[in-house]
Write a protein that holds these residues in place. Structure first.
Motif, PDB file in Angstrom:
ATOM      1  N   LEU A 197      40.166  24.786  56.545  1.00  0.00           N
ATOM      2  CA  LEU A 197      40.214  25.427  55.424  1.00  0.00           C
ATOM      3  C   LEU A 197      41.648  26.236  55.357  1.00  0.00           C
ATOM      4  CD1 LEU A 197      37.376  26.918  53.353  1.00  0.00           C
ATOM      5  CD2 LEU A 197      39.661  27.547  52.882  1.00  0.00           C
ATOM      6  N   VAL A 198      42.507  25.948  54.500  1.00  0.00           N
ATOM      7  CA  VAL A 198      43.973  26.431  54.699  1.00  0.00           C
ATOM      8  C   VAL A 198      43.943  27.683  53.634  1.00  0.00           C
ATOM      9  CG1 VAL A 198      46.551  26.502  54.576  1.00  0.00           C
ATOM     10  CG2 VAL A 198      45.015  24.583  55.674  1.00  0.00           C
ATOM     11  N   ASP A 199      43.454  27.264  52.423  1.00  0.00           N
ATOM     12  CA  ASP A 199      43.489  28.244  51.502  1.00  0.00           C
ATOM     13  C   ASP A 199      42.577  27.977  50.340  1.00  0.00           C
ATOM     14  OD1 ASP A 199      44.486  30.442  49.825  1.00  0.00           O
ATOM     15  OD2 ASP A 199      46.225  29.473  49.287  1.00  0.00           O
ATOM     16  N   SER A 200      42.032  28.799  49.358  1.00  0.00           N
ATOM     17  CA  SER A 200      41.513  28.426  48.330  1.00  0.00           C
ATOM     18  C   SER A 200      41.693  29.206  46.965  1.00  0.00           C
ATOM     19  CB  SER A 200      40.166  28.496  48.520  1.00  0.00           C
ATOM     20  OG  SER A 200      39.643  30.008  48.773  1.00  0.00           O
ATOM     21  N   TRP A 201      41.399  28.885  45.797  1.00  0.00           N
ATOM     22  CA  TRP A 201      41.719  29.623  44.559  1.00  0.00           C
ATOM     23  C   TRP A 201      40.908  29.278  43.628  1.00  0.00           C
ATOM     24  CZ3 TRP A 201      44.891  26.388  46.956  1.00  0.00           C
ATOM     25  CH2 TRP A 201      45.636  25.047  46.304  1.00  0.00           C
ATOM     26  N   TYR A 202      40.924  29.965  42.598  1.00  0.00           N
ATOM     27  CA  TYR A 202      39.941  29.534  41.410  1.00  0.00           C
ATOM     28  C   TYR A 202      40.877  29.027  40.286  1.00  0.00           C
ATOM     29  CZ  TYR A 202      36.375  30.128  37.756  1.00  0.00           C
ATOM     30  OH  TYR A 202      35.625  29.851  36.678  1.00  0.00           O
ATOM     31  N   ASP A 203      40.397  28.025  39.808  1.00  0.00           N
ATOM     32  CA  ASP A 203      41.104  27.275  38.756  1.00  0.00           C
ATOM     33  C   ASP A 203      39.994  27.236  37.534  1.00  0.00           C
ATOM     34  OD1 ASP A 203      43.392  24.837  38.246  1.00  0.00           O
ATOM     35  OD2 ASP A 203      41.368  24.688  37.176  1.00  0.00           O
ATOM     36  N   VAL A 208      36.603  26.381  42.174  1.00  0.00           N
ATOM     37  CA  VAL A 208      37.360  26.780  43.236  1.00  0.00           C
ATOM     38  C   VAL A 208      37.896  25.367  43.811  1.00  0.00           C
ATOM     39  CG1 VAL A 208      37.202  27.614  45.510  1.00  0.00           C
ATOM     40  CG2 VAL A 208      35.995  28.708  43.821  1.00  0.00           C
ATOM     41  N   VAL A 209      39.258  25.348  43.969  1.00  0.00           N
ATOM     42  CA  VAL A 209      40.070  24.555  44.663  1.00  0.00           C
ATOM     43  C   VAL A 209      40.151  24.789  46.247  1.00  0.00           C
ATOM     44  CG1 VAL A 209      42.038  23.193  44.512  1.00  0.00           C
ATOM     45  CG2 VAL A 209      41.110  23.930  42.447  1.00  0.00           C
ATOM     46  N   VAL A 210      40.055  24.008  47.102  1.00  0.00           N
ATOM     47  CA  VAL A 210      39.939  24.057  48.495  1.00  0.00           C
ATOM     48  C   VAL A 210      41.275  23.529  49.187  1.00  0.00           C
ATOM     49  CG1 VAL A 210      38.947  24.132  50.635  1.00  0.00           C
ATOM     50  CG2 VAL A 210      37.429  24.681  48.638  1.00  0.00           C
ATOM     51  N   LYS A 318      37.659  39.370  37.464  1.00  0.00           N
ATOM     52  CA  LYS A 318      38.431  38.157  37.244  1.00  0.00           C
ATOM     53  C   LYS A 318      39.088  37.989  38.526  1.00  0.00           C
ATOM     54  CE  LYS A 318      37.981  36.903  32.471  1.00  0.00           C
ATOM     55  NZ  LYS A 318      37.996  37.872  31.745  1.00  0.00           N
ATOM     56  N   LEU A 319      39.953  39.234  38.623  1.00  0.00           N
ATOM     57  CA  LEU A 319      41.148  39.168  40.040  1.00  0.00           C
ATOM     58  C   LEU A 319      40.310  38.606  41.308  1.00  0.00           C
ATOM     59  CD1 LEU A 319      43.224  42.001  38.907  1.00  0.00           C
ATOM     60  CD2 LEU A 319      43.980  39.415  38.807  1.00  0.00           C
ATOM     61  N   ALA A 320      39.257  39.444  41.569  1.00  0.00           N
ATOM     62  CA  ALA A 320      38.628  39.109  42.780  1.00  0.00           C
ATOM     63  C   ALA A 320      37.942  37.531  42.752  1.00  0.00           C
ATOM     64  CB  ALA A 320      37.279  40.114  42.747  1.00  0.00           C
ATOM     65  N   LEU A 321      37.873  36.958  41.858  1.00  0.00           N
ATOM     66  CA  LEU A 321      37.304  35.637  41.668  1.00  0.00           C
ATOM     67  C   LEU A 321      38.609  34.699  42.560  1.00  0.00           C
ATOM     68  CD1 LEU A 321      36.565  34.303  38.188  1.00  0.00           C
ATOM     69  CD2 LEU A 321      35.090  34.159  40.148  1.00  0.00           C
ATOM     70  N   ASN A 322      39.856  35.200  42.321  1.00  0.00           N
ATOM     71  CA  ASN A 322      40.706  34.246  42.969  1.00  0.00           C
ATOM     72  C   ASN A 322      41.564  35.060  44.329  1.00  0.00           C
ATOM     73  OD1 ASN A 322      42.296  32.194  42.904  1.00  0.00           O
ATOM     74  ND2 ASN A 322      43.385  32.607  41.275  1.00  0.00           N
ATOM     75  N   ASP A 323      40.789  36.017  44.570  1.00  0.00           N
ATOM     76  CA  ASP A 323      41.104  36.655  45.816  1.00  0.00           C
ATOM     77  C   ASP A 323      40.344  37.088  46.752  1.00  0.00           C
ATOM     78  OD1 ASP A 323      42.735  38.203  47.535  1.00  0.00           O
ATOM     79  OD2 ASP A 323      43.899  39.019  46.045  1.00  0.00           O
ATOM     80  N   ALA A 324      39.957  36.548  47.582  1.00  0.00           N
ATOM     81  CA  ALA A 324      38.798  36.669  48.604  1.00  0.00           C
ATOM     82  C   ALA A 324      39.047  37.869  49.379  1.00  0.00           C
ATOM     83  CB  ALA A 324      38.288  35.743  49.412  1.00  0.00           C
ATOM     84  N   SER A 325      40.395  38.192  49.601  1.00  0.00           N
ATOM     85  CA  SER A 325      40.594  39.514  50.651  1.00  0.00           C
ATOM     86  C   SER A 325      40.772  40.624  49.951  1.00  0.00           C
ATOM     87  CB  SER A 325      42.098  39.028  51.201  1.00  0.00           C
ATOM     88  OG  SER A 325      42.933  38.645  50.163  1.00  0.00           O
TER      89      SER A 325
END
Ligand code: GTP
Length: 597
Positions: A197-203, A208-210, A318-325
């Motif tokens: 799993l290299v990266d993931s983000w919310y679309d 979630v796109v992995v 909303k921002l946290a949805l796309n940023d797990a860190s």
């Protein structure tokens, strides 16, 4: 595709050396994107990235390339984030590819981030192809820069490719070097599925796109897969590749890089570096080296206007949805009301999130002093993590306090070396190394992270007129004589201005802060004492004199426009003020007061 015809690579470079421009050129030369769809900086999706010129999320593109010898190749480029805050993401994406193009601006030479990133590539056992960029500029000096690459990094640069990503010179050679000099991936089609799993983000449309790199086995639509970190199982409803637009495919085999969607709700459920396998007949050996990315810098975010708290909550969620860190929890402060205590990977990460809240959600924020995580050793033997100076326990219960230290690498032209050494020394730095490469010095310092989090970058830039470059990594924790310094305005403690400081610097910091606040807080109808204190003991004090009533009084009624302007100015200022007891403190004061000169 057969493995021998796949090449996976990333581009490592210091900021502004031309990574994105080169990627664009590679995409363009291979007709991956129709000419009319080609826009500048294809890979930098978000506006903010474009404006700041910083690539934050790893982006990927699959390029079909017909080589000079007529063979068809698939090239997968993973664009790694260039900034130190995202070092862990960089290291994972490096492990998903076999080689790197090392782009160095041939008018500038090696910089701190060049080093940090290329060391990551070397760590990941990459084959590295040096690319000297910007040869169209008059100041280009390829021989000097090639020599510097050999001296400082220690890799062979005799066959570095000379490129102008701007004019397109050397792009064909770069593509040929990718297929001839970088190794093909390896992997076993018949082995159990092992995907990184290299990266993931919310679309907004797909959830979630992995982003995955297949190591072994084959991933197909409809598969049931398991995330090995937490054991959760998902039904894969879509797989595809980036060209760079998302394009659905039937399957992904070893060596391939692509994406999957599986009705995953939150980015938090997808940990960068995790191994994905099949639910049935999966592997029991995850890929090595997984570690969760953890926030290292914390600060409070409060709306200037309390009525905007719900909007702020919405923005943060909303921002946290796309940023797990990025982590957050609600916080209340006597002075600032309701807000959030947020954790970030580093300063840039903090700035990016804060900017996005202010700009995309149009909320004015008060940012409290950034703090690192201290380890507090109590007399009772217990160890606690302190994320917020406001939560500091009674000093009499504390045995000792440890703070995080970093190893900072700074590259700077000789002329500015003295100023840089002084800056590091002033910030409690311990010099670890000092070497020269041509007319540039490379200084390595052991520094307390808390001395770096606020304005170190700014200071470094200003004392070196922008010529220094900087990078750091965490070293570990060390004990030091640290105390909490409080600020009292009109005898009321303002938590948002509390900071942890070294005991020896406390008086100096306290004095500087009181002096600053005296200039930043507008006069009121009464006298306002401004004090800095440690554990109830005042160590510095300033007094803001009382003021007359009417700002327009001195205009003698004559000039009406001037009067109006003043009143308007006052009104605009109001918007960004916070009430503390009887005193109004402008938002800017919180930021400026914490900057040290
Ligand atoms: P980040 O993605 O922001 O880390 O930077 P980068 O390394 O991708 O740099 P980018 O591609 O954004 O290029 C930085 C600047 O250099 C831009 O203004 C480019 O137009 C310019 N540039 C890139 N390549 C060349 C080149 O070959 N010649 C000249 N003259 N300018 C170039």
């Amino acid at each position: 595709t057969d493995l021998s015809h796949i090449r996976n690579f990333s581009i490592v470079a210091h900021i502004d050396h031309g990574k994105s421009t080169l990627a664009d050129r590679l995409i363009q030369m291979t007709d991956t994107v129709a000419e009319r769809d080609m826009k500048e900086q294809m890979l930098d999706a978000m506006d903010i990235e474009r404006e700041r010129g910083i690539t934050i999320k790893a982006n990927t593109v699959r390029i079909d390339y017909t080589a000079v010898d007529g063979e068809q190749y698939v090239l997968n480029l993973i664009d790694t984030p260039g900034h130190v805050d995202f070092a862990y993401e960089v290291s994972r994406s490096m492990r998903a590819v076999e080689g790197s193009l090392l782009v160095v601006d041939s008018t500038q030479g090696v910089e701190a981030q060049t080093l940090a990133n290329v060391y990551q590539a070397i760590d990941a056992n990459h084959e590295i192809v040096p690319v000297l960029n910007k040869i169209d500029l008059p100041a280009t000096d390829c021989d000097r820069v090639a020599e510097q690459i050999e001296d400082v990094i220690g890799i062979d640069a005799s066959d570095a490719i000379r490129v102008s990503a701007k004019t397109g010179v050397g792009i064909r050679e770069t593509l040929e070097a990718i297929i001839h000099r970088l190794p093909a991936p390896t992997g076993d089609r018949d082995a159990p599925l092992k995907a990184m799993l290299v990266d993931s983000w919310y679309d907004a449309y797909l959830g979630v796109v992995v982003l995955v790199r297949i190591m072994d086995g084959v991933l197909k639509k409809g598969d049931r897969v398991r995330m090995m970190q937490n054991g959760s199982v998902h039904h894969v409803d879509r797989i595809g590749v980036f060209r760079p637009a998302m394009t659905v495919v039937d399957q992904l085999g070893p060596g391939e890089i692509g994406f999957l969607t599986a009705s995953i709700k939150q980015v938090r459920d997808t940990k960068v570096g995790d191994t994905i396998t099949h639910e049935k007949r999966g592997t029991d050996k995850p890929l090595p080296g997984f570690k969760p990315s953890v926030p290292v810098v914390f600060c409070g975010l409060f709306p200037v206007d309390n009525a905007e708290f719900e909007d702020l909550r919405d923005a943060i969620e909303k921002l946290a949805l796309n940023d797990a860190s990025f982590s957050y929890e609600m916080e209340t402060s006597a002075a600032l009301g309701f807000g959030f205590r947020c954790g970030f990977l580093g300063l840039l990460h903090l700035e990016v999130i804060r900017d996005r809240i202010e700009r995309e959600y149009d909320i004015d924020l008060i940012t409290t002093a950034p703090s690192v995580i201290y380890h507090i050793y109590g007399r009772d033997g217990e160890v606690t993590e302190l994320h917020n100076p406001a939560d500091m326990p009674d000093p009499s219960t504390i045995d000792h306090i440890e703070e995080p230290r970093i190893k900072a690498t700074i590259l700077v032209p000789d002329d500015f070396l003295g100023d840089v050494l002084k800056l590091c020394q002033d910030r409690r730095g311990i010099q670890m190394d000092l070497t020269y490469a041509g007319s540039r010095a490379m200084v390595v310092y052991d520094l307390p992270l808390n001395e770096v989090v606020f304005d170190f970058y700014d200071r470094l830039k200003s004392v070196t007129k922008g010529y220094a470059s900087f990078d750091y990594q965490l070293l570990g924790y060390r004990t030091d004589n640290l105390v909490k310094m409080q600020v009292l305005v009109n005898d009321e403690p303002v938590d948002a201005l509390s900071t942890m400081v070294h005991r020896d610097r406390a008086e100096q910091r306290g004095r500087a802060m009181c002096e600053k606040l005296k200039d930043l807080i507008p006069r009121h109808m009464f006298k306002i004492p401004i004090q800095a204190a440690i554990g109830g003991k005042v160590i510095a004090r300033e007094t803001l004199a009382a003021l007359r009533k009417d700002v327009t009084a001195k205009c003698y009624g004559g000039d009406v426009t001037r009067k109006k302007k003043l009143l308007e100015k006052q009104k605009a200022g109001k918007k960004k003020m916070r009430q503390f007891g009887k005193v109004e403190i402008p938002q800017q004061a919180f930021i400026s007061a914490l900057k040290m000169d």
